[in-house]
Design an enzyme around this catalytic site. Structure first.
Site, PDB file in Angstrom:
ATOM      1  N   ARG A  73      20.332  -5.173  12.964  1.00 26.36           N
ATOM      2  CA  ARG A  73      21.607  -4.453  13.056  1.00 26.36           C
ATOM      3  C   ARG A  73      22.748  -5.464  13.079  1.00 26.36           C
ATOM      4  NH1 ARG A  73      19.401  -0.104  11.315  1.00 26.36           N
ATOM      5  NH2 ARG A  73      18.421   1.305  12.808  1.00 26.36           N
ATOM      6  N   HIS A  76       0.852  -1.197   0.000  1.00 22.27           N
ATOM      7  CA  HIS A  76       0.000   0.000   0.000  1.00 22.27           C
ATOM      8  C   HIS A  76       0.882   1.240   0.000  1.00 22.27           C
ATOM      9  CE1 HIS A  76      -3.249  -2.760   1.072  1.00 22.27           C
ATOM     10  NE2 HIS A  76      -2.412  -3.254   1.966  1.00 22.27           N
ATOM     11  N   THR A 111      15.583  -4.332   7.085  1.00 24.34           N
ATOM     12  CA  THR A 111      15.134  -3.191   6.280  1.00 24.34           C
ATOM     13  C   THR A 111      16.257  -2.611   5.423  1.00 24.34           C
ATOM     14  OG1 THR A 111      15.637  -1.633   8.052  1.00 24.34           O
ATOM     15  CG2 THR A 111      13.412  -2.537   8.033  1.00 24.34           C
TER      16      THR A 111
HETATM   17  C1  LIG Z   1       6.630   0.918   7.136  1.00 29.44           C
HETATM   18  C2  LIG Z   1       7.121   0.915   5.684  1.00 29.44           C
HETATM   19  C3  LIG Z   1       5.921   0.976   4.765  1.00 29.44           C
HETATM   20  C4  LIG Z   1       8.001   2.143   5.550  1.00 29.44           C
HETATM   21  O1  LIG Z   1       8.646   2.123   4.329  1.00 29.44           O
HETATM   22  P1  LIG Z   1       9.684   3.304   3.956  1.00 29.44           P
HETATM   23  O2  LIG Z   1       9.025   4.618   4.153  1.00 29.44           O
HETATM   24  O3  LIG Z   1      10.243   2.989   2.603  1.00 29.44           O
HETATM   25  O4  LIG Z   1      10.779   3.147   5.104  1.00 29.44           O
HETATM   26  P2  LIG Z   1      12.335   3.037   4.954  1.00 29.44           P
HETATM   27  O5  LIG Z   1      12.694   1.721   4.328  1.00 29.44           O
HETATM   28  O6  LIG Z   1      12.853   4.272   4.296  1.00 29.44           O
HETATM   29  O7  LIG Z   1      12.810   2.998   6.465  1.00 29.44           O
HETATM   30  C5  LIG Z   1      12.881   4.170   7.313  1.00 29.44           C
HETATM   31  C6  LIG Z   1      13.467   3.769   8.666  1.00 29.44           C
HETATM   32  O8  LIG Z   1      12.504   2.968   9.371  1.00 29.44           O
HETATM   33  C7  LIG Z   1      13.045   1.676   9.655  1.00 29.44           C
HETATM   34  N1  LIG Z   1      11.978   0.712   9.387  1.00 29.44           N
HETATM   35  C8  LIG Z   1      11.194   0.643   8.282  1.00 29.44           C
HETATM   36  N2  LIG Z   1      10.337  -0.360   8.392  1.00 29.44           N
HETATM   37  C9  LIG Z   1      10.580  -0.958   9.583  1.00 29.44           C
HETATM   38  C10 LIG Z   1      10.015  -2.077  10.250  1.00 29.44           C
HETATM   39  N3  LIG Z   1       9.005  -2.782   9.697  1.00 29.44           N
HETATM   40  N4  LIG Z   1      10.511  -2.417  11.449  1.00 29.44           N
HETATM   41  C11 LIG Z   1      11.537  -1.712  11.995  1.00 29.44           C
HETATM   42  N5  LIG Z   1      12.099  -0.630  11.420  1.00 29.44           N
HETATM   43  C12 LIG Z   1      11.618  -0.270  10.225  1.00 29.44           C
HETATM   44  C13 LIG Z   1      14.211   1.490   8.680  1.00 29.44           C
HETATM   45  O9  LIG Z   1      15.213   0.642   9.198  1.00 29.44           O
HETATM   46  C14 LIG Z   1      14.704   2.922   8.541  1.00 29.44           C
HETATM   47  O10 LIG Z   1      15.536   3.220   9.639  1.00 29.44           O
HETATM   48  P3  LIG Z   1      17.077   3.661   9.398  1.00 29.44           P
HETATM   49  O11 LIG Z   1      17.010   4.861   8.477  1.00 29.44           O
HETATM   50  O12 LIG Z   1      17.577   3.938  10.754  1.00 29.44           O
HETATM   51  O13 LIG Z   1      17.739   2.484   8.713  1.00 29.44           O
HETATM   52  C15 LIG Z   1       7.913  -0.358   5.331  1.00 29.44           C
HETATM   53  O14 LIG Z   1       9.188  -0.367   5.938  1.00 29.44           O
HETATM   54  C16 LIG Z   1       7.176  -1.639   5.716  1.00 29.44           C
HETATM   55  O15 LIG Z   1       7.120  -2.049   6.897  1.00 29.44           O
HETATM   56  N6  LIG Z   1       6.621  -2.300   4.653  1.00 29.44           N
HETATM   57  C17 LIG Z   1       5.839  -3.500   4.792  1.00 29.44           C
HETATM   58  C18 LIG Z   1       4.385  -3.108   4.764  1.00 29.44           C
HETATM   59  C19 LIG Z   1       3.538  -4.289   5.084  1.00 29.44           C
HETATM   60  O16 LIG Z   1       3.551  -4.788   6.204  1.00 29.44           O
HETATM   61  N7  LIG Z   1       2.758  -4.741   4.100  1.00 29.44           N
HETATM   62  C20 LIG Z   1       1.960  -5.904   4.279  1.00 29.44           C
HETATM   63  C21 LIG Z   1       0.644  -5.820   3.573  1.00 29.44           C
HETATM   64  S1  LIG Z   1      -0.663  -5.003   4.453  1.00 29.44           S
END
Ligand SMILES: CC(C)(COP(=O)(O)OP(=O)(O)OC[C@H]1O[C@@H](n2cnc3c(N)ncnc32)[C@H](O)[C@@H]1OP(=O)(O)O)[C@@H](O)C(=O)NCCC(=O)NCCS
Length: 195
Positions: free
Chosen positions: A182, A105, A167
């Protein structure tokens, strides 16, 4: 025996359908649970030789590409592909892992507000969904219940500890753990890759 027979028949039928669509190629000596594949038509799944793949492999749209190398084990995990997920040779992926190359999404409510309605109509606008290929290089080991998110490369021979959320890229031969994962340490000489 009697209870597993219908499941086996289902598996054979689904395997035949997927294989016939030309979307799936499987090397010799590989065991794949066909009934766990979803929406392979219009996508591509390649599995090398001598691998064991028990995972749910789900394609979100069309044009997706999942490749799994030789002698690789993927336990009862979930691989969700929009674009590209590549798992190398001699890799271990334990059970309970989720490997996904997209976010499903948009972070923007206005751009995801219709997602459920669209799904119920069997369509979805993927334009605003962030995605990037995932690579798990040769000889890596992914522990149980690990989540690997979009754009991540797990380097050759790296180890991801159980229940980690990855991530960011993991360097070759690194041991990572936690949420977000990490670096714990680089694997020592005794852990060096066999040449
Ligand atoms: C939350 C999310 C959408 C954010 O994406 P994004 O904006 O591209 O985030 P980024 O990859 O730029 O990460 C930003 C920071 O948050 C942290 N982070 C992102 N997702 C995380 C997670 N799930 N758990 C822990 N830390 C997370 C990253 O490590 C990063 O930290 P850093 O800069 O210190 O390394 C994505 O990480 C995610 O969780 N996607 C999966 C969505 C999902 O669950 N979909 C299932 C279908 S409903």
């Amino acid at each position: 025996m009697l209870t597993t027979l219908p499941i086996r028949i289902l598996d054979v039928l689904m395997g035949w359908k997927a294989w016939r669509s030309g979307a799936v190629s499987v090397g010799s000596g590989t065991s794949l649970v066909w009934r766990r594949l979803r929406r392979v038509h219009g996508n591509r799944l390649r599995v090398g030789e001598g691998s064991i793949v028990h995972a749910n492999i789900i394609f979100e749209s069309r044009g997706g590409d999942v490749s799994i190398g030789d002698r690789t084990y993927v336990g009862l995990s979930t691989v969700i592909c929009f674009q590209q997920i590549s798992i190398g040779n001699d890799v271990l992926v334990s059970w309970g892992a989720t490997i996904v190359d997209h976010d499903s999404h948009s972070l923007d409510w206005n751009l995801r507000r219709d997602d459920v309605r669209e799904w119920s109509r069997n369509r979805k606008d993927w334009t605003h969904v962030p995605s990037a290929p995932v690579v798990i290089a040769d000889r890596a080991w992914v522990g149980f219940n690990v989540t690997i998110l979009k754009g991540v490369t797990i380097g050759e021979g790296a180890v991801v500890a159980a229940c980690s959320v990855v991530t960011r890229d993991v360097p070759p031969r690194a041991l990572v753990a936690g949420n977000p994962a990490r670096l714990i340490r680089m694997l020592s000489n005794g852990d060096e890759l066999a040449q």
